[in-house]
Design an enzyme around this catalytic site. Structure first.
Site, PDB file in Angstrom:
ATOM      1  N   HIS A   1       0.826  -1.208   0.000  1.00  0.00           N
ATOM      2  CA  HIS A   1       0.000   0.000   0.000  1.00  0.00           C
ATOM      3  C   HIS A   1       0.866   1.267   0.000  1.00  0.00           C
ATOM      4  O   HIS A   1       0.407   2.343  -0.377  1.00  0.00           O
ATOM      5  CB  HIS A   1      -0.938  -0.018   1.208  1.00  0.00           C
ATOM      6  CG  HIS A   1      -2.219   0.728   0.978  1.00  0.00           C
ATOM      7  ND1 HIS A   1      -2.274   1.916   0.287  1.00  0.00           N
ATOM      8  CD2 HIS A   1      -3.495   0.450   1.322  1.00  0.00           C
ATOM      9  CE1 HIS A   1      -3.521   2.341   0.242  1.00  0.00           C
ATOM     10  NE2 HIS A   1      -4.286   1.468   0.853  1.00  0.00           N
ATOM     11  N   ALA A   2       2.120   1.151   0.422  1.00  0.00           N
ATOM     12  CA  ALA A   2       3.017   2.308   0.366  1.00  0.00           C
ATOM     13  C   ALA A   2       3.417   2.618  -1.076  1.00  0.00           C
ATOM     14  O   ALA A   2       3.836   3.729  -1.386  1.00  0.00           O
ATOM     15  CB  ALA A   2       4.267   2.063   1.215  1.00  0.00           C
TER      16      ALA A   2
END
Lengths: 456, 456
Positions: free
Chosen positions: B136-137
């Site tokens: 998700h980063a």
């Protein structure tokens, strides 16, 4: 509820994202002659029926007042532990090794019993595989190998054999203490069973011991391994490489050189490491040093208690294979003779001391001031007779060990019938293309054969 | 070299062994009519040739002076990222979901670009699947979905289509900011792009904001979700469950009730949650509260910017399905009307505030004093026309989202042609047998149809 031993506690402390602390084993089987094509799927269905668990397979970690204990998992979920899986087309050994490489990179779920059993279909030539993964805090490599052996039968006609998690409980062998990389440390840190405090306490105690030892000229030889790419920090992904080599060929070379099987195996490793490091333009000028658990029996038996660890320079600075083998033979003999003059307690202390610097650096994360060894070469005794599991013949078994910071490669081997089974595990970023070591091992053996006029 | 945004930094901070912070997508394809049996293996061979990478697929994390940056990976190893894999016999959807459950449980190697692409053969009925996993980063769920869409073609005859990691770079859509569970927090904590200090700083700032909000009666409604088994600490293993439901059926129910598609979908979720919690003997007396990202457009379009998150009581305390749908319809309308009277800045603040308690508890590990919501129900827009990839028709696509401490279940859905595609991900220890939710979703829809005389 059972308190964890100090050594097991260490394995938990040392574990981190880039450094899982589980060991594994890969077993290769051939189908029974009369087996249908969906034999492995049928086997999977049978295994799913075995929902009765024996210790330690039903034990999970729990924490209470800052202490770790083993307790029974009352929410046991067999589907999490027993996994039926498949290789992609074309189902060669290459795909199997890629599968194990990926699986061995994954941490296990600490809220559950720390083991996984992977039944793998889709291998060419009517074969299948089992990859077993167990946390080192739950069992050590030798106990794992023993369990694998207990799972097998000498009878190809035996059927309905239970999987390893449902084997009837057996009396534990009390004199089976054998050094693994860290087990001996508990001796250094106090009596086994006594509680180890915290990481800083252990690290401080180790450092005190190391500094004392460095002032003692007798221990001087421990601190002289070169730095190498094998001794960098590791990342989280692994590469597993495995292959069988002929024990007869290795024995013949040993006889010709007046060396032991273990000497020849170490010379093969030395040759492979030299070729690999040359290919990476990273061969140190000084010889690499291997840490090797050895049998202290004079007859080179691979059975029985082996309570010593030796440091042996592998002669990787020498370009001639035969010269390297003689060098290793001498190194191992010297080390064993050193042990011969020691009392049991001195051996334990010496062994623990050998490991202390590595443990100190692992626990603190500090870069080593004293490299004591570069690589672990471990020889775990295996079965000498053919084994069968539910009619399927065991064709090969390969250990899958642990990679740690500053120890980016582990070479563990075992024996099975006329085979020496190598399992190499490494950090795939620190050591690119390490699977080439398999060819270099073969080349190392062939070079020794040529040196004494044996046809490969 | 590019500094990580504060939100991306948060995703790294929140990640831990039991709480991986990657998102995924599962795509199901059917073979082209003229495809040979080894079609997927051939596809794998083609994909291996695509060694040219476009951003962000070549970007890895590096750390410098305590700050995290994206930098190019100069040791890129495609075999680590692109994985060709297979399902075991009999290759049903059940085996596919077990595969994704296991893979989604594994942390990714942080020393490499944070993505994996799994091409999966061995599915029944000439089908195959792709499971994509991205941290998700690196990208948020909506960007990931957009990439999946860009990978597809409307033309079934197009071949030689590149994989997602080799797609030609595209201008980033600047106005695509859409709330995910944490993205909005960067607004609360300062301007986007500005550096977030440390975890304690962030937690302290959150707590200050929360305590201020609790004194304000306007925000009172935020702090009233019941406690439930969905809001316990999670363990490291996941269960993924996915299924397609007919959009026509859902639309018909919506029309009959004067409700939106999203209302009906939420009512299905509410019904499924109620049935599941009843089966676990764990239904709270008070209604569960869902956190739902919603479109702020009045026309219920699923396209375009959606910058609001609403809290909606799901009516799980009501035993009648029709009554629950009306309750949800009213809840959503009230929440949207609240937004209508707010300025853009107020909406951002309100949204961030909704998330603050969850973030505070995630960052500090403390048990919540104020449960603001019990479950995330997220609807990500998907393609409305059939898509093809190298001639293979996309049959279904299912989001695989994130499970966090105190948020043990995530229900994310998307639309594709006439299908609503549910992807449920949960902690498999906290929520046993959560796959039953799929049947309960269907039962929830059928109950609504019966209530208005529609034949299922």
């Amino acid at each position: 509820m059972k308190l964890l031993s100090p050594a097991d506690q260490l394995f938990l402390w040392l574990e981190k994202r880039q450094q899982p602390m589980h060991v594994g084993g890969l077993q290769l089987f051939s189908f029974p002659d009369d087996a249908p094509d969906d034999y492995v799927a049928q086997l999977a269905e049978q295994l799913r029926q075995h929902t009765t668990l024996t210790a330690p397979f039903n034990q999970r970690l729990t924490s209470r007042m800052g202490q770790s204990y083993w307790t029974e998992d009352h929410q046991f979920d067999l589907e999490h532990h027993f996994r039926f899986e498949a290789l992609p087309t074309p189902g060669r050994i290459r795909e199997l090794l890629a599968f194990v490489s990926a699986e061995h990179s994954h941490l296990m779920d600490r809220e559950r019993p720390l083991w996984e059993f992977h039944l793998i279909e889709g291998l060419q030539d009517r074969r299948f595989a089992i990859y077993t993964k167990v946390h080192h805090a739950l069992v050590d490599g030798v106990s794992a190998m023993r369990m694998m052996k207990r799972m097998l039968s000498a009878d190809p006609n035996e059927r309905d054999m239970p999987p390893v998690w449902s084997l009837p409980p057996r009396q534990r062998n009390q004199d089976s203490s054998r050094p693994s990389l860290l087990n001996s440390l508990s001796h250094l840190l106090g009596e086994s069973g006594k509680q180890i405090g915290t990481v800083p306490t252990v690290a401080r105690e180790l450092l005190r011991t190391i500094n004392e030892a460095r002032r003692n000229p007798e221990y001087d030889s421990i601190f002289h391994a070169p730095n190498s790419i094998l001794n960098r920090k590791v990342t989280g992904s692994r590469r597993f490489a495995a292959q069988s080599y002929s024990l007869s060929r290795i024995k013949a070379v040993g006889t010709a050189f007046g060396a032991t099987v273990n000497d020849v195996v170490m010379a093969m490793c030395a040759s492979a490491l030299r070729s690999y490091l040359l290919s990476q333009d990273a061969l140190p000028e000084k010889s690499l040093v291997a840490m090797v658990p050895v049998s202290l029996h004079r007859d080179d038996s691979t059975e029985g208690n082996q309570v010593g660890m030796i440091l042996a320079a592998l002669g990787t600075h020498l370009s001639d294979g035969a010269e390297r083998l003689r060098h290793i033979h001498q190194e191992v003999r010297d080390a064993k003779e050193r042990y011969a003059s020691m009392s049991a307690e001195e051996i334990v202390n010496y062994t623990a001391l050998t490991l202390s610097p590595a443990c100190f650096h692992l626990l603190t994360g500090l870069a080593p001031k004293w490299q004591t060894f570069n690589v672990v070469i471990s020889n775990v005794p295996g079965p000498q007779e053919p084994g069968y599991w539910n009619g399927a013949k065991l064709e090969g078994m390969y250990p899958v060990s642990i990679v740690m910071d500053r120890l980016a490669l582990n070479m563990t081997l075992t024996s099975y019938c006329d085979q020496i089974e190598f399992g190499l595990i490494g950090c795939r970023r620190t050591l690119p293309s390490l699977q080439r070591l398999l060819d270099y091992l073969e080349e190392g053996l062939a070079e020794l054969e040529q040196a004494v006029g044996l046809a490969p």
